[in-house]
Design a protein around this motif. Structure first.
Motif, PDB file in Angstrom:
ATOM      1  N   TYR A 114     -13.160  24.917 -73.788  1.00 19.06           N
ATOM      2  CA  TYR A 114     -12.605  24.357 -72.554  1.00 19.06           C
ATOM      3  C   TYR A 114     -13.608  23.411 -71.888  1.00 19.06           C
ATOM      4  O   TYR A 114     -13.256  22.301 -71.473  1.00 19.06           O
ATOM      5  CB  TYR A 114     -12.223  25.474 -71.580  1.00 19.06           C
ATOM      6  N   GLN A 115     -14.854  23.865 -71.767  1.00 17.65           N
ATOM      7  CA  GLN A 115     -15.882  23.035 -71.133  1.00 17.65           C
ATOM      8  C   GLN A 115     -16.035  21.703 -71.867  1.00 17.65           C
ATOM      9  O   GLN A 115     -16.141  20.641 -71.245  1.00 17.65           O
ATOM     10  CB  GLN A 115     -17.230  23.778 -71.143  1.00 17.65           C
ATOM     11  N   ARG A 116     -16.035  21.774 -73.176  1.00 15.85           N
ATOM     12  CA  ARG A 116     -16.210  20.555 -73.964  1.00 15.85           C
ATOM     13  C   ARG A 116     -15.030  19.606 -73.785  1.00 15.85           C
ATOM     14  O   ARG A 116     -15.215  18.396 -73.585  1.00 15.85           O
ATOM     15  CB  ARG A 116     -16.368  20.913 -75.446  1.00 15.85           C
ATOM     16  N   GLU A 117     -13.808  20.145 -73.845  1.00 14.05           N
ATOM     17  CA  GLU A 117     -12.620  19.296 -73.777  1.00 14.05           C
ATOM     18  C   GLU A 117     -12.452  18.636 -72.412  1.00 14.05           C
ATOM     19  O   GLU A 117     -11.989  17.497 -72.320  1.00 14.05           O
ATOM     20  CB  GLU A 117     -11.365  20.123 -74.105  1.00 14.05           C
ATOM     21  N   THR A 118     -12.824  19.340 -71.343  1.00 16.02           N
ATOM     22  CA  THR A 118     -12.586  18.809 -69.996  1.00 16.02           C
ATOM     23  C   THR A 118     -13.789  18.076 -69.422  1.00 16.02           C
ATOM     24  O   THR A 118     -13.661  16.959 -68.905  1.00 16.02           O
ATOM     25  CB  THR A 118     -12.190  19.946 -69.035  1.00 16.02           C
ATOM     26  N   TRP A 119     -14.959  18.676 -69.509  1.00 13.47           N
ATOM     27  CA  TRP A 119     -16.075  18.205 -68.700  1.00 13.47           C
ATOM     28  C   TRP A 119     -17.103  17.367 -69.450  1.00 13.47           C
ATOM     29  O   TRP A 119     -17.940  16.719 -68.801  1.00 13.47           O
ATOM     30  CB  TRP A 119     -16.751  19.406 -68.025  1.00 13.47           C
ATOM     31  N   SER A 120     -17.069  17.357 -70.758  1.00 10.90           N
ATOM     32  CA  SER A 120     -18.023  16.516 -71.498  1.00 10.90           C
ATOM     33  C   SER A 120     -17.818  15.045 -71.162  1.00 10.90           C
ATOM     34  O   SER A 120     -18.785  14.288 -70.960  1.00 10.90           O
ATOM     35  CB  SER A 120     -17.866  16.735 -73.005  1.00 10.90           C
ATOM     36  N   ARG A 121     -16.557  14.625 -71.082  1.00 11.74           N
ATOM     37  CA  ARG A 121     -16.271  13.220 -70.761  1.00 11.74           C
ATOM     38  C   ARG A 121     -16.710  12.883 -69.336  1.00 11.74           C
ATOM     39  O   ARG A 121     -17.225  11.792 -69.068  1.00 11.74           O
ATOM     40  CB  ARG A 121     -14.772  12.953 -70.925  1.00 11.74           C
ATOM     41  N   VAL A 122     -16.516  13.826 -68.414  1.00 12.80           N
ATOM     42  CA  VAL A 122     -16.930  13.606 -67.025  1.00 12.80           C
ATOM     43  C   VAL A 122     -18.445  13.451 -66.945  1.00 12.80           C
ATOM     44  O   VAL A 122     -18.964  12.552 -66.261  1.00 12.80           O
ATOM     45  CB  VAL A 122     -16.455  14.768 -66.134  1.00 12.80           C
ATOM     46  N   LEU A 123     -19.161  14.318 -67.652  1.00  7.47           N
ATOM     47  CA  LEU A 123     -20.625  14.244 -67.626  1.00  7.47           C
ATOM     48  C   LEU A 123     -21.130  12.948 -68.255  1.00  7.47           C
ATOM     49  O   LEU A 123     -22.149  12.394 -67.825  1.00  7.47           O
ATOM     50  CB  LEU A 123     -21.217  15.455 -68.348  1.00  7.47           C
ATOM     51  N   THR A 124     -20.415  12.450 -69.253  1.00  8.27           N
ATOM     52  CA  THR A 124     -20.802  11.181 -69.881  1.00  8.27           C
ATOM     53  C   THR A 124     -20.750  10.037 -68.870  1.00  8.27           C
ATOM     54  O   THR A 124     -21.596   9.128 -68.890  1.00  8.27           O
ATOM     55  CB  THR A 124     -19.868  10.875 -71.069  1.00  8.27           C
ATOM     56  N   LEU A 125     -19.778  10.085 -67.963  1.00 12.53           N
ATOM     57  CA  LEU A 125     -19.653   9.040 -66.942  1.00 12.53           C
ATOM     58  C   LEU A 125     -20.811   9.062 -65.954  1.00 12.53           C
ATOM     59  O   LEU A 125     -21.071   8.052 -65.279  1.00 12.53           O
ATOM     60  CB  LEU A 125     -18.336   9.215 -66.179  1.00 12.53           C
ATOM     61  N   LEU A 126     -21.492  10.194 -65.855  1.00  6.70           N
ATOM     62  CA  LEU A 126     -22.577  10.332 -64.881  1.00  6.70           C
ATOM     63  C   LEU A 126     -23.949  10.109 -65.511  1.00  6.70           C
ATOM     64  O   LEU A 126     -24.971  10.413 -64.892  1.00  6.70           O
ATOM     65  CB  LEU A 126     -22.520  11.731 -64.244  1.00  6.70           C
ATOM     66  N   ARG A 127     -23.979   9.597 -66.717  1.00  3.60           N
ATOM     67  CA  ARG A 127     -25.252   9.321 -67.384  1.00  3.60           C
ATOM     68  C   ARG A 127     -25.523   7.818 -67.403  1.00  3.60           C
ATOM     69  O   ARG A 127     -24.619   7.015 -67.628  1.00  3.60           O
ATOM     70  CB  ARG A 127     -25.231   9.842 -68.821  1.00  3.60           C
ATOM     71  N   ASP A 128     -26.788   7.475 -67.193  1.00  4.06           N
ATOM     72  CA  ASP A 128     -27.202   6.075 -67.352  1.00  4.06           C
ATOM     73  C   ASP A 128     -27.668   5.913 -68.791  1.00  4.06           C
ATOM     74  O   ASP A 128     -28.792   6.262 -69.146  1.00  4.06           O
ATOM     75  CB  ASP A 128     -28.333   5.742 -66.378  1.00  4.06           C
ATOM     76  N   ASP A 129     -26.790   5.400 -69.610  1.00  7.46           N
ATOM     77  CA  ASP A 129     -27.070   5.294 -71.038  1.00  7.46           C
ATOM     78  C   ASP A 129     -27.584   3.911 -71.428  1.00  7.46           C
ATOM     79  O   ASP A 129     -27.349   3.432 -72.537  1.00  7.46           O
ATOM     80  CB  ASP A 129     -25.818   5.626 -71.843  1.00  7.46           C
ATOM     81  N   GLY A 130     -28.269   3.265 -70.478  1.00  3.23           N
ATOM     82  CA  GLY A 130     -28.814   1.942 -70.764  1.00  3.23           C
ATOM     83  C   GLY A 130     -27.860   0.814 -70.483  1.00  3.23           C
ATOM     84  O   GLY A 130     -28.181  -0.354 -70.740  1.00  3.23           O
ATOM     85  N   VAL A 131     -26.689   1.129 -69.948  1.00  7.53           N
ATOM     86  CA  VAL A 131     -25.698   0.098 -69.642  1.00  7.53           C
ATOM     87  C   VAL A 131     -25.656  -0.179 -68.145  1.00  7.53           C
ATOM     88  O   VAL A 131     -25.482  -1.319 -67.708  1.00  7.53           O
ATOM     89  CB  VAL A 131     -24.300   0.527 -70.142  1.00  7.53           C
ATOM     90  N   ILE A 132     -25.855   0.872 -67.335  1.00  5.64           N
ATOM     91  CA  ILE A 132     -25.824   0.690 -65.880  1.00  5.64           C
ATOM     92  C   ILE A 132     -27.087  -0.032 -65.401  1.00  5.64           C
ATOM     93  O   ILE A 132     -27.022  -0.945 -64.573  1.00  5.64           O
ATOM     94  CB  ILE A 132     -25.682   2.057 -65.172  1.00  5.64           C
ATOM     95  N   THR A 133     -28.225   0.410 -65.916  1.00  2.00           N
ATOM     96  CA  THR A 133     -29.498  -0.218 -65.541  1.00  2.00           C
ATOM     97  C   THR A 133     -30.061  -0.971 -66.745  1.00  2.00           C
ATOM     98  O   THR A 133     -30.320  -0.367 -67.793  1.00  2.00           O
ATOM     99  CB  THR A 133     -30.514   0.837 -65.075  1.00  2.00           C
ATOM    100  N   VAL A 134     -30.229  -2.249 -66.589  1.00  2.00           N
ATOM    101  CA  VAL A 134     -30.758  -3.097 -67.662  1.00  2.00           C
ATOM    102  C   VAL A 134     -32.015  -3.799 -67.145  1.00  2.00           C
ATOM    103  O   VAL A 134     -31.956  -4.554 -66.168  1.00  2.00           O
ATOM    104  CB  VAL A 134     -29.716  -4.137 -68.121  1.00  2.00           C
ATOM    105  N   LYS A 135     -33.146  -3.509 -67.789  1.00  2.00           N
ATOM    106  CA  LYS A 135     -34.438  -4.097 -67.406  1.00  2.00           C
ATOM    107  C   LYS A 135     -34.728  -3.882 -65.922  1.00  2.00           C
ATOM    108  O   LYS A 135     -35.164  -4.788 -65.206  1.00  2.00           O
ATOM    109  CB  LYS A 135     -34.474  -5.583 -67.738  1.00  2.00           C
ATOM    110  N   GLY A 136     -34.427  -2.658 -65.460  1.00  2.00           N
ATOM    111  CA  GLY A 136     -34.726  -2.285 -64.086  1.00  2.00           C
ATOM    112  C   GLY A 136     -33.744  -2.791 -63.065  1.00  2.00           C
ATOM    113  O   GLY A 136     -33.909  -2.541 -61.865  1.00  2.00           O
ATOM    114  N   SER A 137     -32.691  -3.478 -63.506  1.00  2.00           N
ATOM    115  CA  SER A 137     -31.705  -4.030 -62.575  1.00  2.00           C
ATOM    116  C   SER A 137     -30.364  -3.319 -62.757  1.00  2.00           C
ATOM    117  O   SER A 137     -29.875  -3.173 -63.887  1.00  2.00           O
ATOM    118  CB  SER A 137     -31.534  -5.533 -62.815  1.00  2.00           C
TER     119      SER A 137
END
Length: 465
Positions: free
Chosen positions: A344-367
């Motif tokens: 259940y945790q994997r099916e529901t909340w893994s995707r939500v947690l992925t949205l809350l990670r900075d995977d190098g796309v939100i911040t690029v070269k400190g910006s």
């Protein structure tokens, strides 16, 4: 509901029978499916009582006028043969494309007819005798029929509409089991009755075979709303719990009538325990199949958690059934429950947690890439709105399981969201821009999680502290 005709005077009358069974601490009692049944009967009796007072008053007036009141008509006794035909049609119709319906009144009358059959047969030495054409004795046939009826009524979610009828039918079935046990013990003391005792043993074993058949035949295509505990689970676990109170008697029965297709042939093994475990495994497999009726994998896991938890609690709450099932089986089911929780945790909340990670796309070269950040917040808000709308309507009736789910979700999601807010909330201008994308505070998120699994669908609050 039609009035139940008065019982004939007998040592098997409800009051006498109840006192005897409670005194010996062997009573099965009715499965308490609804609190409404007693209330309905009390209400009917009260209305009848008021009617009696009114009639008495009228009678006095008529007597004064020199008129005599007409004697009340006696209630007709239920016709067991006619009612049995209706029950058989209902049972046979379950397998067809257009299932046959049955009314609460018929269920109540049939239960009363079986009670009367038991009361009238007490003291009759031939009550278990086989008919001329090899047919089962009427009493035996009636008890087998009410056993099949009880299983059928609780095998599908639609059976919940027979709340009072199920209560009556299962109550009479359990009294019938107690009646059969008394007869069985009496026959153990009289070697002349070995053939009759053998037939009773065959009957007791047949009840479990019918339970198996009911489970195998229950291939309903409609899932239980909200992933709640299935009626079949409730009925079978209560049935097995009460049956285990007759463990010593049933062990004797199954030693004489054990099946060769169940693995209980080793010396010292218990055929009754093997039979009970067969029913439990069938129920487990049936629930696994029913879980696949849900299109949402997360709801599938909730359904399995609900039913698995219910089974485990019934087992651990009953020393009798726990002794038969054994600790190894309980440990295995506990492991299954933990796996359902992880799924259940994997099916529901893994995707939500992925949205809350900075995977190098939100911040690029400190910006901070504001278009990407805005999209992340929009996706997070949409995901939480969908979760609250759908999973708020899901059902977890066990308070401990409900609390465990909420705590485990909050322990992972809330800190991740609080960290995400602390890192990126300052990227938006204060005022309308921030309110447009940051819909929830960490406290709002906690409140949403704390409202999941209540069976109430609501929309996400649009506020920010």
């Amino acid at each position: 509901m039609d009035r139940i005709p008065p019982q004939k005077s007998s040592s098997f009358s409800p009051a006498t029978f109840r006192e005897e069974r409670l005194g010996r601490n062997l009573s099965l009692g009715a499965i308490k499916i609804s609190e409404h049944a007693p209330a309905v009967r009390v209400k009917e009796e009260a209305e009848e009582g008021r009617g009696g007072v009114d009639n008495a008053g009228a009678g006095e007036g008529e007597g004064a006028a020199g008129e005599e009141a007409a004697p009340p008509e006696e209630a007709a006794e239920p016709d067991l043969a006619m009612l049995s035909a209706e029950v058989d049609a209902f049972l046979a119709g379950r397998e067809g494309d257009a299932p046959t319906s049955i009314s609460e009144v018929t269920l109540d009358k049939f239960a009363s007819a079986v009670e009367q059959e038991m009361a009238q047969s007490e003291g009759d030495d031939d009550k278990w005798a086989v008919g001329e054409n090899g047919q089962a004795a009427p009493l035996l046939a009636a008890i087998r029929r009410i056993s099949a009826l009880a299983a059928a009524l609780t095998a599908v979610p639609e059976g919940s509409k027979f709340t009072i009828g199920v209560h009556r039918v299962t109550g009479v079935l359990h009294r019938a089991m107690a009646f059969v046990e008394d007869e069985f013990h009496t026959m153990l003391e009289d070697p002349r009755l070995n053939s009759v005792r053998s037939r009773l043993g065959e009957f007791a074993a047949a009840i479990f075979r019918e339970l198996e058949s009911s489970i195998r035949a229950d291939a309903g295509k409609q899932p239980v709303p909200g992933g709640a505990v299935h009626p079949l689970t409730r009925y079978l676990m209560n049935y097995l719990k009460y049956a285990c109170e007759y463990k010593n008697t049933l062990e004797q029965v199954f030693h004489e009538h054990h099946r060769t297709d169940i693995d209980a042939d080793d010396e010292g093994s218990d055929p009754f325990a093997a039979q009970l475990m067969e029913v439990m495994e069938l129920l487990h497999d049936n629930l696994e199949a029913k879980s696949r009726l849900y299109k949402d994998p997360a709801l599938c896991s909730i359904f399995l958690m609900n039913n698995g938890r219910y089974m485990l609690q019934k087992i651990r709450g009953s020393p009798e059934i726990n002794a038969v099932v054994g600790e190894a089986w309980s440990r295995k089911r506990s492991t299954d429950l933990r796996q359902y929780h992880k799924n259940y945790q994997r099916e529901t909340w893994s995707r939500v947690l992925t949205l809350l990670r900075d995977d190098g796309v939100i911040t690029v070269k400190g910006s901070v890439q504001k278009p990407v950040l805005k999209e992340r917040f929009k996706q997070f808000n949409a995901a939480m709105d969908e979760i609250q709308r759908t999973q708020g309507a899901w059902v977890v009736s066990d308070e401990q399981l409900q609390s465990e789910l909420r705590v485990s979700i909050a322990a992972v999601v809330v800190p991740a969201y609080r960290s995400f807010l602390g890192r990126f909330s300052q990227s938006f201008s204060a005022g309308r821009q921030a309110e447009k994308y940051i819909k929830l505070s960490a406290e709002d998120l906690e409140a949403i999680i704390d409202e999941l699994f209540d069976g109430n669908a609501v929309s996400m609050p649009r506020r920010r502290n």
